[in-house]
Write a protein that holds these residues in place. Structure first.
Motif, short mmCIF file in Angstrom:
data_model
loop_
_atom_site.label_atom_id
_atom_site.label_comp_id
_atom_site.label_asym_id
_atom_site.label_seq_id
_atom_site.Cartn_x
_atom_site.Cartn_y
_atom_site.Cartn_z
N MET A 1 20.51 42.74 -11.94
CA MET A 1 20.24 44.18 -11.90
C MET A 1 18.97 44.48 -12.69
O MET A 1 18.88 44.14 -13.87
N ASN A 2 18.00 45.11 -12.05
CA ASN A 2 16.75 45.51 -12.70
C ASN A 2 16.77 47.01 -12.90
O ASN A 2 16.79 47.78 -11.93
N SER B 1 13.30 49.00 -11.73
CA SER B 1 13.15 49.24 -10.28
C SER B 1 14.42 49.76 -9.64
O SER B 1 14.44 50.10 -8.46
N ARG B 2 15.50 49.82 -10.44
CA ARG B 2 16.82 50.24 -9.96
C ARG B 2 17.20 49.43 -8.71
O ARG B 2 17.64 49.99 -7.69
N SER B 3 17.06 48.13 -8.85
CA SER B 3 17.39 47.24 -7.74
C SER B 3 18.49 46.28 -8.16
O SER B 3 18.67 45.98 -9.34
N VAL B 4 19.25 45.82 -7.16
CA VAL B 4 20.32 44.85 -7.39
C VAL B 4 20.14 43.70 -6.41
O VAL B 4 20.07 43.91 -5.19
N ILE B 5 20.03 42.49 -6.94
CA ILE B 5 19.90 41.29 -6.13
C ILE B 5 21.17 40.46 -6.31
O ILE B 5 21.55 40.15 -7.44
N LYS C 1 19.71 38.14 -2.39
CA LYS C 1 19.60 39.17 -1.36
C LYS C 1 19.76 40.55 -2.00
O LYS C 1 20.67 40.78 -2.78
N GLU C 2 18.84 41.47 -1.67
CA GLU C 2 18.91 42.81 -2.26
C GLU C 2 20.06 43.61 -1.68
O GLU C 2 20.30 43.61 -0.47
N GLU D 1 21.78 47.41 -1.37
CA GLU D 1 21.50 48.84 -1.46
C GLU D 1 22.72 49.57 -2.05
O GLU D 1 23.82 49.46 -1.51
N PHE E 1 25.15 52.60 -8.53
CA PHE E 1 24.27 51.82 -9.41
C PHE E 1 24.66 52.06 -10.87
O PHE E 1 24.77 51.13 -11.67
N SER F 1 30.08 47.10 -1.06
CA SER F 1 28.66 46.74 -1.05
C SER F 1 28.43 45.37 -1.67
O SER F 1 27.50 44.65 -1.27
#
Length: 234
Positions: free
Chosen positions: A140-141, A144-148, A152-153, A155, A161, A206
């Motif tokens: 979790m970044n 960038s509010r991203s989750v891998i 694989k990313e 959403e 989040f 998710s």
């Protein structure tokens, strides 16, 4: 997320009111409790960012409450400042010995109390804050509010989040629906416990199989349980 939340536990009405007003004037969310029984229940319910605890009180007393908080998994790392009218070295040794982070003698300077609070909150934030959180193949970044997940990313909706972030910060802790309502949804009147359950369900879906790590604790709430291998790495 809401502002820093601080629980005050003191049986002196004047001190309790003074500290509560002082904190609220500094934009903290202050919760005042008149005894250790009420304080312990409120602390477990809201999991605050810091506790201000008087030493001499009815019931189990501040020293024993501090010891109890350190023995409780959900609060073992909770920053604690102890207040007392005593100023002997032995009192300080006892207070710090049971796990208090700091110790202030009454009467105290408002500026000194605020400075001690600010210092403890900064220290606690440095311990738990990281721009990147990792657990069992999930990254979790926060920038960038991203989750891998497994390269694989994934959403996620904003609240999902925030929920995942909270679970990662508090592994193996049971987060009650009241805690989630207060800290993530900020007591939004449109949000119900059913809404929270729906967000948890969507988050699990998710995350696929990884989502099974977010367990339901019947009658209490939800808990993120990382693998034992992941825990040993920490």
């Amino acid at each position: 997320m809401v502002e820093n939340k601080i629980v005050i536990v003191d049986d002196d009405d004047d001190i309790r009111s003074l500290v509560k007003d002082l904190l609220e004037n500094e934009n903290y969310k202050a919760i005042a409790c008149r005894d250790t029984d009420e304080g312990y229940k409120r602390i477990l319910k809201s999991l605050p960012d810091l506790v201000i605890l008087d030493v001499k009180m009815p019931e189990i007393g501040g020293i024993e409450l501090c010891r109890l908080l350190r023995e409780t998994p959900e609060t073992k790392n909770l920053p604690i400042i102890m207040l007392t009218v005593e100023s002997t070295e032995m009192d300080k040794v006892i207070g710090l010995g049971v796990g208090a982070d700091d110790y202030i003698t009454k009467p105290f300077s408002n500026k000194e109390l605020l400075a001690r609070i600010s210092a403890l909150l900064r220290r606690a934030k440095r311990k738990e804050e990281s721009n990147v959180l990792e657990s069992d193949g999930l990254v979790m970044n926060l920038d960038s509010r991203s989750v891998i997940l497994n390269k694989k990313e994934i959403e996620l909706r904003p609240k999902e989040f925030d929920l995942l972030h909270t679970f990662l910060l508090k592994p193996n802790f049971v987060l009650s629906r009241d805690y989630i309502l207060e800290n993530i949804f900020e007591y939004n009147v449109a949000v119900t416990t059913r809404t929270i359950d729906t967000h948890i369900k969507n988050l699990r879906q998710s995350l696929g199989n990884w989502g099974k790590k977010i367990e339901t604790v019947f009658g209490r709430g939800f808990k993120f349980v990382p693998s034992e291998k992941n825990e040993k790495k920490k």
